[in-house]
Scaffold this motif. Structure first.
Motif, PDB file in Angstrom:
ATOM      1  N   PRO A 146       0.841  -1.198   0.000  1.00 56.86           N
ATOM      2  CA  PRO A 146       0.000   0.000   0.000  1.00 56.86           C
ATOM      3  C   PRO A 146       0.880   1.252   0.000  1.00 56.86           C
ATOM      4  O   PRO A 146       1.877   1.337   0.734  1.00 56.86           O
ATOM      5  CB  PRO A 146      -0.790  -0.119   1.303  1.00 56.86           C
ATOM      6  CG  PRO A 146      -0.768  -1.586   1.624  1.00 56.86           C
ATOM      7  CD  PRO A 146       0.573  -2.062   1.166  1.00 56.86           C
ATOM      8  N   PHE A 147       0.511   2.245  -0.814  1.00 59.78           N
ATOM      9  CA  PHE A 147       1.335   3.438  -1.014  1.00 59.78           C
ATOM     10  C   PHE A 147       0.460   4.678  -0.891  1.00 59.78           C
ATOM     11  O   PHE A 147      -0.483   4.866  -1.655  1.00 59.78           O
ATOM     12  CB  PHE A 147       1.985   3.386  -2.399  1.00 59.78           C
ATOM     13  CG  PHE A 147       3.098   4.379  -2.607  1.00 59.78           C
ATOM     14  CD1 PHE A 147       4.415   3.997  -2.472  1.00 59.78           C
ATOM     15  CD2 PHE A 147       2.819   5.687  -2.967  1.00 59.78           C
ATOM     16  CE1 PHE A 147       5.453   4.900  -2.681  1.00 59.78           C
ATOM     17  CE2 PHE A 147       3.835   6.599  -3.166  1.00 59.78           C
ATOM     18  CZ  PHE A 147       5.159   6.213  -3.018  1.00 59.78           C
ATOM     19  N   GLY A 148       0.765   5.516   0.114  1.00 65.33           N
ATOM     20  CA  GLY A 148       0.042   6.771   0.295  1.00 65.33           C
ATOM     21  C   GLY A 148       0.847   7.939  -0.219  1.00 65.33           C
ATOM     22  O   GLY A 148       0.894   8.210  -1.414  1.00 65.33           O
ATOM     23  N   GLY A 149       1.544   8.624   0.687  1.00 64.54           N
ATOM     24  CA  GLY A 149       2.359   9.765   0.277  1.00 64.54           C
ATOM     25  C   GLY A 149       3.798   9.417  -0.012  1.00 64.54           C
ATOM     26  O   GLY A 149       4.574  10.264  -0.458  1.00 64.54           O
ATOM     27  N   GLY A 150       4.206   8.195   0.281  1.00 61.65           N
ATOM     28  CA  GLY A 150       5.576   7.783   0.006  1.00 61.65           C
ATOM     29  C   GLY A 150       6.593   8.355   0.964  1.00 61.65           C
ATOM     30  O   GLY A 150       7.761   8.521   0.605  1.00 61.65           O
ATOM     31  N   GLY A 193      -6.529   8.073   1.079  1.00 65.21           N
ATOM     32  CA  GLY A 193      -5.541   8.726   0.228  1.00 65.21           C
ATOM     33  C   GLY A 193      -5.545  10.240   0.290  1.00 65.21           C
ATOM     34  O   GLY A 193      -4.782  10.897  -0.433  1.00 65.21           O
ATOM     35  N   THR A 194      -6.368  10.820   1.150  1.00 66.25           N
ATOM     36  CA  THR A 194      -6.431  12.271   1.296  1.00 66.25           C
ATOM     37  C   THR A 194      -5.148  12.786   1.939  1.00 66.25           C
ATOM     38  O   THR A 194      -4.743  12.304   2.997  1.00 66.25           O
ATOM     39  CB  THR A 194      -7.629  12.677   2.173  1.00 66.25           C
ATOM     40  OG1 THR A 194      -8.801  11.992   1.719  1.00 66.25           O
ATOM     41  CG2 THR A 194      -7.860  14.171   2.132  1.00 66.25           C
ATOM     42  N   THR A 195      -4.502  13.754   1.327  1.00 69.80           N
ATOM     43  CA  THR A 195      -3.279  14.302   1.915  1.00 69.80           C
ATOM     44  C   THR A 195      -3.620  15.234   3.068  1.00 69.80           C
ATOM     45  O   THR A 195      -4.759  15.699   3.199  1.00 69.80           O
ATOM     46  CB  THR A 195      -2.469  15.084   0.882  1.00 69.80           C
ATOM     47  OG1 THR A 195      -3.212  16.234   0.456  1.00 69.80           O
ATOM     48  CG2 THR A 195      -2.115  14.214  -0.322  1.00 69.80           C
ATOM     49  N   GLY A 196      -2.618  15.532   3.884  1.00 68.57           N
ATOM     50  CA  GLY A 196      -2.824  16.451   4.998  1.00 68.57           C
ATOM     51  C   GLY A 196      -3.380  17.798   4.568  1.00 68.57           C
ATOM     52  O   GLY A 196      -4.395  18.259   5.116  1.00 68.57           O
ATOM     53  N   PRO A 197      -2.756  18.480   3.588  1.00 69.74           N
ATOM     54  CA  PRO A 197      -3.283  19.777   3.169  1.00 69.74           C
ATOM     55  C   PRO A 197      -4.711  19.710   2.627  1.00 69.74           C
ATOM     56  O   PRO A 197      -5.527  20.593   2.894  1.00 69.74           O
ATOM     57  CB  PRO A 197      -2.301  20.218   2.077  1.00 69.74           C
ATOM     58  CG  PRO A 197      -1.028  19.534   2.430  1.00 69.74           C
ATOM     59  CD  PRO A 197      -1.450  18.196   2.973  1.00 69.74           C
ATOM     60  N   ALA A 220       2.102  13.377   3.159  1.00 72.19           N
ATOM     61  CA  ALA A 220       1.559  12.196   3.824  1.00 72.19           C
ATOM     62  C   ALA A 220       0.034  12.192   3.772  1.00 72.19           C
ATOM     63  O   ALA A 220      -0.611  13.233   3.624  1.00 72.19           O
ATOM     64  CB  ALA A 220       2.048  12.138   5.271  1.00 72.19           C
ATOM     65  N   THR A 221      -0.545  11.002   3.932  1.00 75.96           N
ATOM     66  CA  THR A 221      -1.984  10.822   3.774  1.00 75.96           C
ATOM     67  C   THR A 221      -2.644  10.380   5.077  1.00 75.96           C
ATOM     68  O   THR A 221      -1.986   9.897   6.003  1.00 75.96           O
ATOM     69  CB  THR A 221      -2.277   9.774   2.698  1.00 75.96           C
ATOM     70  OG1 THR A 221      -1.720   8.511   3.113  1.00 75.96           O
ATOM     71  CG2 THR A 221      -1.688  10.178   1.358  1.00 75.96           C
ATOM     72  N   ILE A 222      -3.949  10.527   5.108  1.00 73.31           N
ATOM     73  CA  ILE A 222      -4.718  10.135   6.288  1.00 73.31           C
ATOM     74  C   ILE A 222      -4.547   8.650   6.594  1.00 73.31           C
ATOM     75  O   ILE A 222      -4.358   8.243   7.740  1.00 73.31           O
ATOM     76  CB  ILE A 222      -6.208  10.470   6.081  1.00 73.31           C
ATOM     77  CG1 ILE A 222      -6.408  11.977   5.877  1.00 73.31           C
ATOM     78  CG2 ILE A 222      -7.044   9.979   7.262  1.00 73.31           C
ATOM     79  CD1 ILE A 222      -5.979  12.832   7.051  1.00 73.31           C
ATOM     80  N   PHE A 225      -1.123   8.173   8.067  1.00 75.14           N
ATOM     81  CA  PHE A 225      -1.071   8.586   9.467  1.00 75.14           C
ATOM     82  C   PHE A 225      -1.528   7.444  10.379  1.00 75.14           C
ATOM     83  O   PHE A 225      -0.939   7.191  11.427  1.00 75.14           O
ATOM     84  CB  PHE A 225      -1.988   9.789   9.714  1.00 75.14           C
ATOM     85  CG  PHE A 225      -1.571  11.076   9.055  1.00 75.14           C
ATOM     86  CD1 PHE A 225      -0.274  11.292   8.634  1.00 75.14           C
ATOM     87  CD2 PHE A 225      -2.501  12.093   8.871  1.00 75.14           C
ATOM     88  CE1 PHE A 225       0.102  12.488   8.039  1.00 75.14           C
ATOM     89  CE2 PHE A 225      -2.143  13.294   8.280  1.00 75.14           C
ATOM     90  CZ  PHE A 225      -0.838  13.493   7.855  1.00 75.14           C
ATOM     91  N   ALA A 226      -2.622   6.784   9.968  1.00 76.54           N
ATOM     92  CA  ALA A 226      -3.170   5.711  10.795  1.00 76.54           C
ATOM     93  C   ALA A 226      -2.290   4.466  10.754  1.00 76.54           C
ATOM     94  O   ALA A 226      -2.011   3.854  11.786  1.00 76.54           O
ATOM     95  CB  ALA A 226      -4.582   5.373  10.331  1.00 76.54           C
ATOM     96  N   ALA A 227      -1.848   4.086   9.559  1.00 80.81           N
ATOM     97  CA  ALA A 227      -1.089   2.850   9.409  1.00 80.81           C
ATOM     98  C   ALA A 227       0.264   2.906  10.100  1.00 80.81           C
ATOM     99  O   ALA A 227       0.814   1.870  10.495  1.00 80.81           O
ATOM    100  CB  ALA A 227      -0.900   2.528   7.929  1.00 80.81           C
ATOM    101  N   ALA A 228       0.826   4.110  10.260  1.00 80.47           N
ATOM    102  CA  ALA A 228       2.138   4.255  10.891  1.00 80.47           C
ATOM    103  C   ALA A 228       2.064   4.831  12.301  1.00 80.47           C
ATOM    104  O   ALA A 228       3.094   5.077  12.912  1.00 80.47           O
ATOM    105  CB  ALA A 228       3.037   5.132  10.022  1.00 80.47           C
TER     106      ALA A 228
END
Length: 561
Positions: A146-150, A193-197, A220-222, A225-228
């Protein structure tokens, strides 16, 4: 990283930046924000670290040639039928942009063209498509990362195939947006997949905010944030993301879960906690329900100085235990303060003495004034001296720019990396001293000079997090020099009562040390969860428990290397 580089443009107010430029493929962030090292830093570094050869400029992304994708045509066609032809990419640039995270080892491998890449990038549109992709991959022997913001810095996104014939990066960018907002309850549901901004912009349109601002905020993504189990820079306010999550929707290879039915429940163990920090090893978080609050009416910042780190740490302990109520409070040690790396525009200039702290207060004006006064009273009584608002306000406006400094240092041949841990107040100074010594001694054993900087990044009533920034003048291969130093530091942290990770996660880098923290029964328990949810082992092979479950060995004991 330390918090400012003093060279990149100041950050806008969180939420004003709704989309970030594509991440530099072999560095951090927007290439347009990259800056040369200030003259003061270029002058200071040889005195501190010795002279190191400047490496050749890294290659451009279109100059890198990859091995052909191992995804066979039948699997590619099946994935395309699931998510759409346009959302399965096997071109080299797409694969390179999803080739792991943004740790210094990641970047060093990428610059040397040694970074593994996924065989394809697959971009599902919704939860149903994620479930379908996982089912297809599990049946076909395709690993999924799984890949969010990388933005992982612990090897959490390395595209390992494991025992499988191919590996895909599952890009969650299309699972984006505000699904719902319950202003009465103070809850919002956001796509993973929503980014912080973007999250702050969407919530801000309704007068609310999430208020979670890690240094990776722009990318980074929502779901990430949760997964890490991310911890943001609002370290005494909305610092820990896992404490803000009230519900999760998760897709796994064996089915889906919708967790978090009510704000308080005794209906057995809280299964949601299994996925907070799971790093994609059990499944894919597709939606996150979080606590939100009205946008703060005002913000007040103030900087402080202390005679030394010990005095400052004692002051922060009292603030935490009194409950004085700052949104942000952090303390830089003498080394970090001395080279001014925590202050915008002052890097390498005036060598300040003692330790420095930043405080920020947000909320309604009357409450802010009350909390500000109460905190100032505690800090002053503990030996602190106010240095005014300017340095703290500069930190607020530039706090997302620090990683650009790392890129500039690497471009000049200077090794730069970070690590973090947490421990109790009574153990804080000892652990800081031992970690600092382990880093310095590890590089010295290889004939390299180093500079170790540290700050307290987050505080709790019982303890605090320590965040270290390391610079080293390595004349040989930097990654080969860092690996034994990092392993030695991990040993020291485990032996010294710290946690292997306060907010960066486990990934692959820390997986060999996880058993020392949670014990063999804990590792078996997590392995059993993985076996149930991911029986074919396709989810992020090698990350978190996967390496532990298959290797069935403990990390080497200190001194056994």
């Amino acid at each position: 990283m330390v918090d400012e580089d003093g060279t990149a443009p100041s950050a806008t107010t969180p939420g004003e930046e709704t989309s970030a430029a594509p991440m530099r493929w072999n560095g951090w962030g927007d290439p347009a924000r990259a800056k040369e090292l200030p003259l003061a830093v270029r002058t200071l570094l040889p005195m501190l670290l010795g002279r190191v050869p400047k490496p050749a400029p890294p290659a451009a992304i279109d100059e890198v040639v990859l091995e052909p994708s191992r995804l066979d045509e039948a699997d590619r066609a099946a994935l395309a039928a699931t998510v759409g032809e346009a959302h399965v990419a096997i071109d080299d640039q797409s694969r390179l942009r999803h080739a792991g995270g943004r740790s210094t080892p990641d970047l060093l491998r990428r610059r040397a063209h040694r970074q593994a890449t996924p065989d394809a990038v697959v971009s599902p549109a919704d939860h149903t498509q994620v479930l379908a992709v996982l089912g297809l991959a599990s049946g076909s022997g395709i690993a999924v990362v799984p890949f969010g913001g990388g933005t992982s810095v612990v090897g959490g996104l390395d595209p390992e195939r494991g025992a499988h014939h191919a590996v895909i990066a599952l890009d969650l960018a299309r699972l984006s947006g505000l699904v719902s907002l319950d202003a009465t309850s103070g809850e919002a549901v956001l796509g993973a997949g929503t980014t912080g901004p973007e999250a702050e912009r969407l919530l801000g349109a309704h007068g609310h905010e999430l208020g979670h601002f890690p240094q990776s905020f722009r990318y980074a993504t929502i779901g990430g944030f949760a997964a890490a189990r991310s911890s943001g820079q609002n370290s005494a306010g909305n610092g820990r993301f896992d404490a803000m999550v009230t519900g999760l929707r998760v897709a796994t290879p064996t089915g889906d879960l919708d967790l978090g039915r009510a704000p308080g429940s005794a209906a057995g163990p809280d299964l949601m906690r299994l996925f907070l920090g799971s790093e994609g090893a059990f499944g894919v978080i597709t939606e996150v329900r979080v606590r939100v609050h009205p946008v703060p009416a005002t913000q007040v910042a103030e900087a402080w100085s202390f005679p030394d780190f010990a005095a400052g740490a004692e002051a922060l302990r009292q603030v935490a235990q009194v409950g004085a109520g700052p949104t942000v409070i952090r303390l830089s040690d003498e080394a970090e303060t001395g080279v001014s790396l925590a202050q915008v525009g002052r890097i390498g200039k005036a060598l300040a003495k003692g330790a420095s702290a930043v405080t920020v207060f947000e909320g309604e004006p009357d409450l802010v004034a009350e909390r500000h006064a109460r905190t100032a009273e505690v800090l002053r009584a503990a030996g602190g001296t106010s240095t005014g608002a300017a340095a703290a306000e500069e930190w607020v406006h530039g706090r997302f720019n620090a990683p650009y400094l790392r890129d500039a240092l690497l471009d000049h041949g200077v090794f730069c990396e970070t690590l973090e841990t947490a421990t109790t107040w009574s153990n804080l100074e000892r652990l800081k001293r031992d970690v600092t010594a382990a880093i310095a001694d590890g590089f010295a054993a290889q004939g390299a000079k180093s500079l170790v900087l540290c700050h307290v990044s987050h505080i709790y009533s019982t303890g605090a997090a320590l965040y270290f920034t390391i610079l080293a003048g390595v004349k040989g291969e930097q990654l080969a020099a860092w690996e034994p130093v990092k392993a030695g530091v991990n040993d020291v942290i485990m032996a010294g009562g710290g946690t292997i990770s306060h907010h960066h996660g486990v990934g692959r880098d820390h997986a060999p040390w996880l058993e020392r923290e949670i014990g063999p029964v804990g590792v078996r328990l997590l392995g059993a969860v993985k076996d149930e949810l991911d029986p074919n082992g396709i989810m992020n092979p090698g990350a978190l428990v996967a390496a532990r479950a298959t290797a069935a060995v403990s990390a080497p004991e200190p001194g056994s290397r």
